[in-house]
Design a protein around this motif. Structure first.
Motif, short mmCIF file in Angstrom:
data_model
loop_
_atom_site.label_atom_id
_atom_site.label_comp_id
_atom_site.label_asym_id
_atom_site.label_seq_id
_atom_site.Cartn_x
_atom_site.Cartn_y
_atom_site.Cartn_z
N ILE A 72 30.09 -21.73 19.92
CA ILE A 72 31.27 -22.60 20.10
C ILE A 72 32.49 -21.79 20.58
N TYR A 73 32.41 -21.36 21.84
CA TYR A 73 33.52 -20.63 22.45
C TYR A 73 34.08 -21.45 23.61
N PRO A 74 35.28 -22.01 23.48
CA PRO A 74 35.88 -22.73 24.61
C PRO A 74 36.33 -21.74 25.70
N LEU A 75 36.13 -22.11 26.96
CA LEU A 75 36.67 -21.30 28.06
C LEU A 75 38.20 -21.44 28.06
N SER A 76 38.87 -20.41 28.55
CA SER A 76 40.34 -20.47 28.57
C SER A 76 40.81 -21.35 29.73
N GLN A 77 42.03 -21.89 29.59
CA GLN A 77 42.61 -22.70 30.65
C GLN A 77 42.73 -21.88 31.93
N GLN A 78 43.13 -20.63 31.76
CA GLN A 78 43.33 -19.76 32.93
C GLN A 78 42.01 -19.54 33.68
N PHE A 79 40.93 -19.33 32.93
CA PHE A 79 39.63 -19.10 33.55
C PHE A 79 39.16 -20.36 34.28
N MET A 80 39.33 -21.51 33.64
CA MET A 80 38.90 -22.77 34.26
C MET A 80 39.70 -23.03 35.53
N ASN A 81 41.00 -22.82 35.47
CA ASN A 81 41.84 -23.03 36.66
C ASN A 81 41.37 -22.14 37.80
N LYS A 82 41.12 -20.87 37.47
CA LYS A 82 40.72 -19.91 38.51
C LYS A 82 39.35 -20.27 39.07
N ALA A 83 38.43 -20.65 38.20
CA ALA A 83 37.08 -21.02 38.66
C ALA A 83 37.16 -22.21 39.62
N ARG A 84 37.99 -23.21 39.26
CA ARG A 84 38.14 -24.39 40.12
C ARG A 84 38.74 -23.99 41.48
N ALA A 85 39.78 -23.17 41.41
CA ALA A 85 40.48 -22.79 42.64
C ALA A 85 39.57 -21.97 43.56
N LEU A 86 38.81 -21.02 42.97
CA LEU A 86 37.94 -20.17 43.79
C LEU A 86 36.78 -20.97 44.38
N ALA A 87 36.24 -21.90 43.59
CA ALA A 87 35.15 -22.73 44.11
C ALA A 87 35.64 -23.52 45.32
N THR A 88 36.82 -24.09 45.20
CA THR A 88 37.38 -24.88 46.31
C THR A 88 37.62 -23.98 47.52
N ARG A 89 38.23 -22.82 47.27
CA ARG A 89 38.56 -21.92 48.39
C ARG A 89 37.31 -21.45 49.14
N HIS A 90 36.21 -21.19 48.40
CA HIS A 90 35.01 -20.65 49.04
C HIS A 90 33.98 -21.73 49.39
N GLY A 91 34.33 -22.97 49.23
CA GLY A 91 33.39 -24.05 49.57
C GLY A 91 32.19 -24.10 48.63
N ALA A 92 32.36 -23.60 47.40
CA ALA A 92 31.27 -23.64 46.41
C ALA A 92 31.50 -24.82 45.46
N LEU A 93 30.47 -25.16 44.69
CA LEU A 93 30.59 -26.28 43.75
C LEU A 93 30.79 -25.77 42.33
N MET A 94 31.58 -26.51 41.58
CA MET A 94 31.73 -26.19 40.15
C MET A 94 30.82 -27.14 39.37
N ILE A 95 29.88 -26.55 38.62
CA ILE A 95 28.95 -27.37 37.83
C ILE A 95 29.31 -27.22 36.35
N ALA A 96 29.63 -28.34 35.71
CA ALA A 96 29.99 -28.31 34.29
C ALA A 96 28.81 -28.78 33.45
N ASP A 97 28.32 -27.91 32.58
CA ASP A 97 27.25 -28.27 31.66
C ASP A 97 27.89 -28.91 30.42
N GLU A 98 27.79 -30.22 30.35
CA GLU A 98 28.36 -30.98 29.22
C GLU A 98 27.24 -31.55 28.35
N ILE A 99 26.10 -30.87 28.38
CA ILE A 99 24.93 -31.36 27.65
C ILE A 99 25.20 -31.37 26.14
N GLN A 100 25.91 -30.35 25.66
CA GLN A 100 26.26 -30.32 24.23
C GLN A 100 27.69 -30.83 23.99
#
Ligand code: PLP
Length: 430
Positions: free
Chosen positions: A199-227
């Motif tokens: 049970i470790y939440p990702l930080s807001q900063q990490f999530m923001n950066k992951a979203r921004a980098l995915a968009t910049r590089h044309g990659a997809l962000m996949i969120a595993d919300e299974i749990q």
């Protein structure tokens, strides 16, 4: 059928994949489950996050019985109508556009990885980008693609070679993420709250950066919300706490209230890369599981359970933090909603605590050795939380460092049994 005979038969007939508690479960009602000896357990694990409505919810039972009498399975060669009704609900709560239905978490994850690779081929053709970033300590399932994006060696080790192209990023390390993200990446995989890791939440900063980098590089962000998805954290999806929107979302565990059902949700743009024949399943999205899942989502809405998870989760977290202040063996309290953990300083104490809780008639489990994990049904009330807190208080008090140690807990089994009987006797399920 006795516990002893079942244990003997399983030891001779099944693959040895699980380390089960020596308990034969017979029935459940509300937040309680009962064993073959008539013992009653308060279930704060809910079938590892599956039984979000507890046991025997009358509306679920009604839909199950009704649908079982008309149509259980059709194959995906025909329409039955429930997939689109369920997809309408899931897309509405997630902000996604389209769904694919399967049978489990790991299957949803496989479909998500295939979507990401196929989308990259659609966009980039022969110059397809195929590297996948995953996060250290993540868990995405047991099939080959899922295992390849899962961190721990104990899960991956014996099965190499796995799917190539996966690179792990250090947890919440923005610099490491930036250094590994480039135009060769087709997807970044995240669990907004890492479950199996403790049970470790990702930080807001990490999530923001992951979203921004995915968009910049044309990659997809996949969120595993299974749990973490479908209400568990006090929002429909954990990514909604961060104000970001992924490109693909996977769900499973509580979706069909105990029947096997998983789903991949995605945007219109990404969905265009799949055509008939590229992916499929025999059982996934059958009428029985989908009808029950529709009722599950109706109940969340009718009983305002997502808001209830938020308020009960806040109460539970405050109480756990009280224990952390009282007992030095508690290192940290983490999580959101009813996806919570307390980290102890020692694996032995964590193991002893789970065993002692069981003696108190309370089911929890332990992840990553030292984290006690709580995934109770959404329908718990203050009284159930108070019962769990009282039991933890008594157990921690028995440890020598804060009043006792592991062997001392074992010798406390008899008093724990008395405690269990006195606290839960006569309480009915809700
Ligand atoms: N992803 C996450 C975050 C999980 O917690 C799990 C199961 O615990 C899975 C994937 C795999 O789901 P399943 O066991 O249904 O295949």
């Amino acid at each position: 059928m006795s516990l002893a005979s079942v244990m003997q038969d399983e030891s001779e007939l099944l693959l040895s994949t699980y380390d089960r508690h020596p308990v034969l479960l017979k029935r459940g009602k509300g937040v309680f489950v009962y064993d073959s000896e008539g013992r009653k357990y308060l279930d704060f694990l809910s079938g590892i996050g599956v039984n979000a409505l507890g046991y025997g919810h009358p509306a679920i039972t009604r839909v199950l019985a009704k649908q079982a009498q008309s149509l259980v399975h059709t194959s995906n060669l025909f329409y039955h109508g429930f997939q689109s009704d369920l997809a309408r609900k899931l897309t509405k709560i997630s902000g996604m556009d389209r769904c694919f239905f399967c049978n489990s978490g790991t299957e949803a994850w496989e479909a998500a990885l295939k979507l990401a690779r196929a989308y990259s081929v659609l966009r980039n053709g022969m110059k397809s980008r195929w590297r996948i970033l995953a996060i250290e300590n993540s868990f995405h399932g047991r099939t080959f693609g899922a295992l390849s994006t899962t961190w721990l060696k104990k899960y991956r080790g014996p099965f190499a070679p796995l799917v190539p192209g996966v690179v792990f990023v250090k947890f919440n390390d923005v610099a490491d993420l930036e250094s590994k993200f480039d135009d060769s990446v087709c997807a970044i995989c995240i669990e907004p709250v890492q479950g199996e890791a403790g049970i470790y939440p990702l930080s807001q900063q990490f999530m923001n950066k992951a979203r921004a980098l995915a968009t910049r590089h044309g990659a997809l962000m996949i969120a595993d919300e299974i749990q973490s998805g479908l209400g568990r954290t006090g929002r429909y999806f954990a990514y909604q706490h961060y104000g970001i929107v992924p490109d693909i979302v996977t769900v499973a565990k509580p979706l069909a209230a105990g029947l096997p059902l998983g789903a991949v949700l995605t945007t219109e743009k990404v969905a265009q890369c799949f055509h008939p024949g590229m992916h499929g399943t025999t059982f996934g999205g059958g009428p029985l599981a989908c009808a029950v899942a529709i009722e599950f989502l109706n109940i969340l809405e009718r009983q305002k359970l997502v808001a209830h998870v938020k308020s009960e989760g806040a109460y539970f977290q405050r109480k756990l933090e009280g224990l952390a202040r009282k007992f030095s063996i508690v290192k940290e309290v983490r999580g959101r909603g009813l996806m919570l953990a307390i980290e102890l300083h020692s694996a032995d104490l964590a193991k002893a605590t789970v065993a002692a809780m069981f003696q108190h008639g309370i089911i929890i489990n332990r992840t990553h050795d030292t984290a006690l994990r709580f995934l109770p049904p959404y329908i718990i009330e203050h009284q159930h939380i108070d019962q769990v807190i009282a039991a933890l208080d008594e157990i921690f008090s028995s440890f020598p460092s804060a009043g006792g140690d592991a062997p001392a807990v074992a010798t406390k089994a008899a008093s724990a049994e008395r405690f269990r009987k006195s606290t839960i006797k006569g309480r009915s399920g809700i």
